[in-house]
Design a protein around this motif. Structure first.
Motif: not given
Length: 332
Positions: A21, A25, A28, A31-36, A225, A229, A262
């Motif tokens: 996962g 980063n 992805i 803003k689309i999926f912050p959990w990674f 989170i 973003k 990211y």
């Protein structure tokens, strides 16, 4: 014993899934999926657990050990971003740089200046400098002060510009760029400071109360989170400065982001991580918590080559250690 091994196998597969996962980063955004991006914070614990379990399977003479060893090859570079052992470089380097979050000089402004002056660096990147004056750094030119980011150089400062986000909730500059002429050639230096998480030690320190600990974890996630973003917007602006540069680029500073995040993937895209090229040992640069955290970096265009990278742990003038790097000009 079979049940125990089954539990360990499920655990090992789960850790592998989480580690994979962190690699997402690169693709992805928060803003689309912050959990990674959240997973990247736990990378040291995850990879150590993965290695321990792999060793267990090896000593258990289980064929699955080879599967996990093969899968583990995907994490060689991610591990090297934290701990690396590059070969010694015989070159001395053409440009010496120091990047240092000085925490407003709260641990001694004069001591910080004496330290920086002793480095005799060509370029100094400072973060959280609170608009300090630098009378002891004679002969250095300074970018326009903004009370937070400063670039100092012994060479000709051609121009400089603050990089601000359009997000009104981010009241600090994301970075400052300076075009500097060194030995007849111009380079773009970008000092980065991504939005801080503003954690205090008590906020992340767990105690004996499970209810209190659970609430602390929730509060931390609620702060992480939105910050991820904000970083996405800031990274986009800094990338514009990098991509639009007519000159070779050197990017350094406090990214408030760990490797495998990211922010790391996208700010280092097309650039060389000086630690991967020339670093040895641990890259941990933030030492306020008892946990390995690397959030300070030096990246450069591929036309340049890092010949040394040192996290100077001999001084405790901030909650960050200074990062010292030398760059060689390949096309001289």
């Amino acid at each position: 014993m079979k049940i125990f091994r089954l539990i360990l196998l499920i655990l090992h597969l789960g850790i592998l899934f989480l580690l994979l996962g962190t690699l997402l980063n690169a693709y992805i955004p928060p803003k689309i999926f912050p959990w990674f991006n959240l997973l990247s914070l736990g990378f040291p614990i995850l990879i150590i657990s993965y290695i321990i379990l792999t060793i267990f399977w090896v000593f258990s003479w289980k064929k699955r050990a080879f599967v996990f060893m093969f899968a583990g090859l995907a994490f060689i570079n991610p591990v090297k971003r934290w701990v690396n052992y590059s070969s010694d470089k015989k070159e001395d380097g053409d440009i010496k740089m120091v990047s240092f979050n000085v925490k407003g000089g709260t641990l001694g402004k004069e001591s910080i200046q004496n330290y920086l002056a002793a480095q005799n660096a060509d370029v100094i990147f400072l973060q959280e400098d609170a608009g300090m004056e630098y009378p002891l750094l004679k002969g250095y030119h300074r970018t326009t002060t903004n009370g937070f980011l400063t670039i100092l150089t012994k060479h000709k400062l051609l121009n400089n510009k603050l990089i601000y986000s359009a997000d009104e909730s981010i009241d600090l500059p994301s970075g400052i760029q300076a075009d500097i002429e060194i030995k007849g050639k111009t380079y773009r230096f970008i000092d980065v400071y991504l939005h801080p998480f503003k954690f205090e030690k008590d906020m992340v320190k767990l105690n004996g109360s499970s209810d209190a600990n659970e609430q602390k974890v929730k509060d931390v996630v609620k702060r992480l989170i939105p910050t991820f973003k904000k970083h996405q917007d800031q990274v986009g602006l800094i990338r514009e400065s990098i991509d639009n540069s007519p000159y070779p680029v050197i990017v350094a500073g406090d990214f408030n982001s760990v490797p495998n995040s990211y922010e790391y993937y996208h700010l280092s895209e097309g650039l060389e991580d000086a630690f991967l090229t020339a670093g040895r040992g641990s890259a941990t640069s933030f030492h306020d918590y008892k946990f390995p955290i690397r959030i300070d970096y030096v990246f450069s265009s591929k036309s340049l080559k890092a010949v040394s990278y040192v996290v100077d742990r001999s001084v405790s003038l901030s909650d960050h250690y200074p990062v010292i790097s030398k760059i060689s000009i390949n096309d001289k």
